[in-house]
Design an enzyme around this catalytic site. Structure first.
Site, PDB file in Angstrom:
ATOM      1  N   CYS A 153      33.933 -42.959  -1.130  1.00 16.53           N
ATOM      2  CA  CYS A 153      33.616 -41.902  -0.166  1.00 16.53           C
ATOM      3  C   CYS A 153      33.197 -42.425   1.201  1.00 16.53           C
ATOM      4  CB  CYS A 153      32.508 -41.018  -0.730  1.00 16.53           C
ATOM      5  SG  CYS A 153      32.972 -40.195  -2.260  1.00 16.53           S
ATOM      6  N   HIS A 175      27.610 -53.710   2.665  1.00 16.80           N
ATOM      7  CA  HIS A 175      28.353 -53.905   1.413  1.00 16.80           C
ATOM      8  C   HIS A 175      27.474 -54.675   0.430  1.00 16.80           C
ATOM      9  CE1 HIS A 175      31.596 -54.389  -1.358  1.00 16.80           C
ATOM     10  NE2 HIS A 175      32.534 -54.040  -0.504  1.00 16.80           N
ATOM     11  N   HIS A 233      21.630 -34.534  15.233  1.00 18.75           N
ATOM     12  CA  HIS A 233      22.335 -33.932  14.100  1.00 18.75           C
ATOM     13  C   HIS A 233      22.627 -35.003  13.049  1.00 18.75           C
ATOM     14  CE1 HIS A 233      22.889 -30.431  16.690  1.00 18.75           C
ATOM     15  NE2 HIS A 233      23.359 -31.248  17.607  1.00 18.75           N
ATOM     16  N   HIS A 240      26.823 -37.500   3.777  1.00 18.23           N
ATOM     17  CA  HIS A 240      27.924 -37.260   2.845  1.00 18.23           C
ATOM     18  C   HIS A 240      27.509 -36.320   1.723  1.00 18.23           C
ATOM     19  CE1 HIS A 240      30.965 -37.752  -0.138  1.00 18.23           C
ATOM     20  NE2 HIS A 240      30.217 -38.519  -0.917  1.00 18.23           N
ATOM     21  N   HIS A 273      28.380 -26.623  -0.677  1.00 22.93           N
ATOM     22  CA  HIS A 273      28.487 -25.284  -1.261  1.00 22.93           C
ATOM     23  C   HIS A 273      29.883 -24.691  -1.051  1.00 22.93           C
ATOM     24  CE1 HIS A 273      28.067 -20.858  -1.336  1.00 22.93           C
ATOM     25  NE2 HIS A 273      27.145 -21.079  -2.266  1.00 22.93           N
ATOM     26  N   ASN A 311      32.524 -31.675  -3.001  1.00 26.16           N
ATOM     27  CA  ASN A 311      32.571 -33.071  -2.559  1.00 26.16           C
ATOM     28  C   ASN A 311      34.024 -33.407  -2.234  1.00 26.16           C
ATOM     29  OD1 ASN A 311      32.593 -35.835  -2.245  1.00 26.16           O
ATOM     30  ND2 ASN A 311      31.360 -36.271  -4.053  1.00 26.16           N
TER      31      ASN A 311
END
EC number: 2.3.1.-
Length: 506
Positions: free
Chosen positions: A238, A317, A401, A405, A434, A438
């Protein structure tokens, strides 16, 4: 991919569902890494005050001073030549080494057709009728759905609406084409950029990597030019959306006067799990159809119409650690059915990656006052073993803002708590989860579109996109709004933003 774990069978793993308090256990070496990134701009930082001194001194000179300076220069020709050469050389080095600005001209998020929507009840009925899941697995999926934060209007691919489902290579290609071409068609229409105008293409999709590649599929569809620099990123989870932006940014530093298109998506059709291993069932409940296309430019003329300027990308990573490497792992279960298995240590590993990432990012974005308070308390605690409570930097002073994820409600909850954010700061993430579920690497763009649709993006605002995924990786991108941004035509929130925010089940 990255999602929030839940209870597996009869074994409770509640202790792993919370992120560790990573802001209380900061590692000094990651702070040093952030300052290392900052010091790369030392030449600029030194030239600015030098130029300011020169301008001030020059403004105080009268005509007689200028005449005397001219007479002195006439008798020191060698000095003038040497000085001029140094100025030219220094200016050339500065111009050549200065990073080119990268502008986000516009972006588009794919909104699937309404007939692909799936409600809780429909999802459970179809799961039962497939005959692949036992009663324990069905009950487990029901509980996950109830606690997931997903609404009743998320989308699953066409193949999953049949009974039994019809996953196939052809169906997976069809899903990819619908999502990618839908996002790109809208992007090209909104920006008036012709496909042949861009010279860099980066596509990321973690679990579906056919031959020819998805990037080749785009080249074929839009008949792109033969010398396009195309890249296809697979298996990166992701967080690959930020990785793709980082790669496009690096390419834009090399190739002048061009556009780069970044396409982020995930493919569900061939990656639905039809087994009964609890840790592999969660993706079925959370992942949904979605994708985005982003147009980046290094053309100075595009600054006027661009929405954002890319300020920073920080990548972390943790794959060198075996536990981190295997915490999100695609494999076969005992029955030979393929799925993505989630470790019970997932949240703890995510917390470690987040800690590394934000402490590296901090020196780049936090105000000086916050950095001093943070640094003094950190040094006192680390070097002098002082019993002082670590100062938690206020990231709300650095960003207006937040696009966290939408991997799962637990992750959003814990980041809200650890970073001491307000409900409005995580509203975009909660509402994206919502409304769309995902959508993997594209979720941060649906969240940005939500903020724009609410009319909250003002000129000069800074946006923090943060994503994490298998490997294990945590990546951040920081953008600055170049104007008061309005939503683009055919925004995914265009016909429903008036109904948000909604309350999600606690």
């Amino acid at each position: 991919m990255c999602i929030s774990p839940a209870t597996s069978g009869g074994v409770r793993i509640q202790q792993s569902r919370r992120l560790p308090d990573f802001l209380q256990t900061v590692n000094l070496k990651y702070v040093k890494l952030g300052y290392h990134y900052l010091i790369t701009h030392l030449l600029t930082l030194c030239l600015v005050p030098l130029m300011a001194v020169v301008v001030i001194e020059a403004s105080q000179m009268n005509p007689d001073d200028i005449h005397q300076l001219w007479l002195q220069l006439q008798y020191n020709l060698v000095s003038v030549i040497i000085f001029s050469a140094m100025v030219v050389f220094g200016s050339t080095v500065y111009i050549m080494t200065r990073p080119r600005s990268v502008y986000l001209v516009d972006y588009s998020c794919y909104k699937p057709p309404s007939h692909l929507q799936v409600r809780y009840q429909q999802f459970m009925e179809h799961s039962k009728l497939t005959g692949d899941f036992d009663e324990s697995s069905l009950e487990f999926q029901r509980k996950i759905l109830e606690r997931s934060g997903l609404g009743e209007e998320t989308y699953v691919p066409e193949a999953m609406h049949y009974i039994p489902p019809r996953p196939s290579m052809a169906a997976a290609r069809e899903e990819a084409e619908q999502v990618i071409f839908g996002a790109l068609d809208n992007l090209f229409a909104n920006t008036n950029v012709k496909p042949k105008d861009f010279g860099i293409l980066v596509v990321n999709c973690s679990l579906f990597n056919p031959t020819p590649s998805l990037s080749a599929m785009i080249v074929n569809k839009y008949k792109l030019r033969g010398n396009i620099r195309s890249f296809n990123l697979g298996g990166m989870g992701c967080s690959a959306g930020v990785i793709a932006v980082d790669l496009a940014k690096d390419m834009l530093q090399i190739h002048r006067n061009t556009y780069a298109v970044v396409v982020s998506t995930e493919n569900i059709t061939q990656n639905w799990y039809f087994g009964n291993k609890k840790s592999m069932l969660i993706p079925n409940c959370l992942f949904r159809v979605g994708g985005s296309a982003v147009l980046l430019s290094n053309k100075s003329v595009d600054r006027r119409r661009a929405k954002y300027k890319l300020v920073h990308v920080v990548r972390t990573h943790c794959g060198a650690d075996d536990k981190a490497f295997r915490c999100v792992y695609q494999e076969q279960d005992d029955a030979g059915k393929t799925g993505v298995s989630l470790s019970k240590d997932l949240m703890a590993i995510a917390g470690g990656a987040l800690k590394t990432n934000i402490t590296t990012l901090g020196p780049l974005v936090l105000p000086l006052s916050e950095q001093l308070l943070f640094f003094v308390t950190l040094v006192a605690k680390k070097l002098f073993n002082a019993k002082v409570k670590p100062y938690i930097p206020d990231f709300k002073l650095a960003f207006d803002h937040f696009c966290i994820h939408a991997g799962g409600r637990a992750v959003i909850d814990e980041l809200e708590k650890n970073l001491q954010l307000l409900p409005v700061h995580v509203e975009a993430s909660r509402m994206t989860l919502h409304r769309f579920g995902n959508t993997s690497s594209s979720s941060i763009w649906y969240e940005l579109a939500y903020t724009e649709a609410k009319g909250r993006m003002q000129k000069g605002n800074r946006v923090w996109q943060i994503a994490f995924g298998s490997g294990f990786k945590c990546n951040s991108a920081v953008w600055e709004a170049l104007q008061s941004v309005k939503p683009s035509p055919h925004s995914p929130w265009e016909d429903c933003i008036h109904g948000y925010p909604v309350e999600t089940v606690a």
